[in-house]
Structure formats: C-alpha cells, structure tokens
Design an enzyme around this catalytic site. Sequence first.
Site, PDB file in Angstrom:
ATOM      1  CE  LYS A  92      -4.096   2.029   0.202  1.00  0.00           C
ATOM      2  NZ  LYS A  92      -3.762   2.972  -0.924  1.00  0.00           N
ATOM      3  CD  GLN A 113       3.119   4.713   2.334  1.00  0.00           C
ATOM      4  OE1 GLN A 113       3.763   5.633   1.723  1.00  0.00           O
ATOM      5  NE2 GLN A 113       2.048   4.883   3.168  1.00  0.00           N
ATOM      6  CE  LYS A 116       4.111   7.633   5.615  1.00  0.00           C
ATOM      7  NZ  LYS A 116       3.763   8.894   4.391  1.00  0.00           N
ATOM      8  CE  LYS A 128       4.531   7.350  -1.854  1.00  0.00           C
ATOM      9  NZ  LYS A 128       3.551   7.713  -0.807  1.00  0.00           N
ATOM     10  N   GLY A 167      -2.723   7.900  -4.074  1.00  0.00           N
ATOM     11  CA  GLY A 167      -2.031   9.299  -4.841  1.00  0.00           C
ATOM     12  C   GLY A 167      -1.051   9.706  -4.155  1.00  0.00           C
ATOM     13  CG  ASP A 168       3.137  11.041  -3.035  1.00  0.00           C
ATOM     14  OD1 ASP A 168       2.930  10.705  -1.603  1.00  0.00           O
ATOM     15  OD2 ASP A 168       3.998  11.708  -3.408  1.00  0.00           O
ATOM     16  CB  THR A 211      -2.304  13.744   4.203  1.00  0.00           C
ATOM     17  OG1 THR A 211      -2.702  12.502   3.497  1.00  0.00           O
ATOM     18  CG2 THR A 211      -0.807  13.875   4.644  1.00  0.00           C
ATOM     19  CG  ASN A 243      -5.142  16.834  -0.641  1.00  0.00           C
ATOM     20  OD1 ASN A 243      -6.235  17.140  -0.680  1.00  0.00           O
ATOM     21  ND2 ASN A 243      -4.931  15.786   0.036  1.00  0.00           N
ATOM     22  CB  SER A 380      -5.492   5.015   1.821  1.00  0.00           C
ATOM     23  OG  SER A 380      -5.263   5.951   0.880  1.00  0.00           O
TER      24      SER A 380
END
Length: 448
Positions: A92, A113, A116, A128, A167-168, A211, A243, A380
């Site tokens: 993820k 990640q 996290k 990622k 998304g990023d 976020t 964002n 997410s």
Amino acid sequence: MLTNEYVKRVYDQVQKRDGDQPEFLQAVYEVLDTLQPVIAKHPEYEANGVLERLVEPERVVKFRVAWVDDAGKVQVNRGYRVQFNSAIGPYKGGLRFHPTVNEGVIKFLGFEQILKNSLTTLPMGGGKGGSDFDPKGKSDAEVMRFCQAFMTELSRHIGQFTDVPAGDINVGAREIGYLFGQYKRIRDEYSGVLTGKGLEFGGSLARTEATGYGLCYYTAEALRVLKNDSFEGKTVVISGSGNVAIFATEKAQELGAKVVTASDSNGYVYDPDGIKLDIVKDIKLGHRGRIKEYAERVPGAEYHEGCAGVWTVPCDIALPCATQNEIDEASAEALVKNGCTVVCEGANMPSTPEAIAVYQKNGLLYGPAKAANAGGVAVSGLEMSQNSYRLSWTFEETDAKLKSIMESIVAESLAAAKEYGEEGDLMAGANIAGFVKVANAMVAQGIL
C-alpha cells in the site's frame, strides 16, 4: 551513530548496493540508527535476517510509458512500482508524478511506507510508485493518455489483495479517476484496487482532507501529552499549497491557530493577518495557478521568490508539507532562532539529518513524517474496508476514526520510546513501534 555490529553490517551492504540513491540511504540510516536498542534486545531478528530483508524490496518494477501529446508527438516516461514489504498486508502506498522521480526516491518512499502503514494498526504492507511525468502544463487529454498508458503496464502487478496504490504528489482525483478507469477496462472488474477514488465510484469521505487533518490531530495530541499545550493562539508556518498543506491549514485554523504562509515550487506568500484559505483553494484547486497570485489578490500579503525563505518567518509551530529535504540545517536554525518549538512533518522526509539534529539539540517537539503524515494512508485503509463491505461511512464517522488513529500513533510511539530508553523521542518511538510489528510478522512467516 551506528555502533551495533549487525546494524552496521546491514547498512554497509545497503551503501554498497544502493550508493547512488541518497534519499533511500538517508531513510534507511535514520531507521537503523534508532533500532539499535531493539536489535540488541532481540537476537532472533538477526538470526532470521530481518534487517537484511527489511531494506531489500520484495519486488521492483520499472517500465516504459509511451504516450502521445496533443501535438501528435510520442513522449516516453519511466514508470516505477516498488513492492517493499507484505508481511502485514497487501502493498500500500501512493503514486507520485514528478520530474524528480527516480528509483531511489521511490525506494525511500516505499521503505518509509512500511513503518508508516504499520503504525496505523491497519493490515497494510509497504509500497510506492510513480513516474517522472509532470502533469503541470499538460491538458486533461494528455494527462488521461499518460495515465492510461501507465496503468496498462501497472495493472499487471496490482490488485485489491496484492497491491493497492493511491495518490501522492501531482496524483489527485483527476489522475486517480483516469487510472481507475483504465484498470477497470483492462481487467474487466470493479474492485477497490486504488484509493483516493471519487465518491461516485468507491471513494471515502474525508480522504481528501485526511493527511492534512491527520497531521494536525497528531500535532495536537503530541502538544497535549508532551507540553500540556494546544494550537490555540499559536502562529503556524506551513509550506506547500497542495492537498496536504491546504487541509493542514484548514484544521490548524479550526483548532485556533493563525497560519501565515503558503508556498509552491516558485516561492512563498506571507500573510500576517492569516492565510485566506478560500483564495488558496481557488488558486490551487480551482484553476491550478501559482501561489504568487495570492499576494496579487490579498492586500497586505507578501510574495517572495524561492521556497527556503518560508522557514525564516517567525512562528510557534512549523508544518512542512511540500517535499523531501526542504528544511536543511540553516533553515532549522532559522526556525529555532525565530521562536519555533514544534516541527511536525506533513511531507515525506522533509527534514535533512542535519535539520533533525538541530531540532533535537534545541529540545523541539519533533513529529517525524512516517507518524505525523500517516493520516492519508490511514483513511486509504478505511476506504479499502468500505470497498470490501460495499458501503460508505459518513464524513463524521471516518474523521473520528482518523483522529483516533493519529492519537494512538502518538501513544504507541511514546510507549515504544520509553520501553527502549528513548523516553519522549517521537522519532525513535515511531520507528521502533512500526518496526516491531513488521519484524515479528516476518519472523513468524519464515524466510521469504
């Protein structure tokens, strides 16, 4: 400083193999440094080669993305997906479209990640992806054609039980929509394979805000527990205007703070009266303009070329929400000199090691990215749950779950730091708490 022989040996191996990937080396060193007391206490991790396996991705996919621009010219970009660790769940992590994307950047993001996602307590592994494609200045049709070409290859490697991208940077609702549509066309199935989707086709309420809101929930809880304090009456400097920055600004203002800055890759604006968020949203979400326009529309606001100057603005709290390594040693010293006592990270690894050393030397409350910006991947994960149930929660339900997750990350980090002799250290605590869960799962599942 690395003193444990096992840890040193693993890092030396990473340097030898990946010496051309500075961002990845930086992320690995920071984590390994803080894990030394854990490794000393748990010899089973060395016996099972946990660290050697943790720093090596399970899979790296690199591919060509060929597409046609509006002038009929063929363009070629590089695409990446790093599937780093699946010990506690499917891979993820987001997709980043930016000219600076390369394998090392994606590996650093994927490595971060792992921990996290573990901190959220949700069953998600670390991954990622992205491309060196730049959506800025491209038409909607060009972005669509690129996304379709990108997903044509990526679809071979992902799935709702295998790898669930999101998304990023530069991958928002528009890009996720095009990517999802192409996946659906290729696979002929309607599944929760991407998160950050539109509300009309499986997205979650509060995902857009997650976020930025999560960053403020984390900061507020850390302030409450460690300083018996809050956002109320504080001056806050925020970098970025995407964002994360927008919704961090929104929540910080809601919690009683005055946010005085916003920035983009060209420069920053300073508004001593407090950022007017409706104007920033119109510029950035309405017509994808440049932040310079804010100063042209708001009397008394100042625009300054260059991004680094944002950290010279006096503040109580700094929330970096732009990109990696945006705060160096000089910027960190400027923050301290001008009264900043709290730095919590909304971007991924926005502080250099030298900047972090300045925070620690001066006793700042420092919330590392893998903990402080986990709100996005947390929601997410909640979106994945809603997709599996084929239902939607209200904004209030999802937001309450997000707040609870961020507060629990603070508690878990502080508990882990205390257990291993690093009391009050949120960075060490986040690394340790995230690692132990993943390491125990890796040991239990055998040498894979």
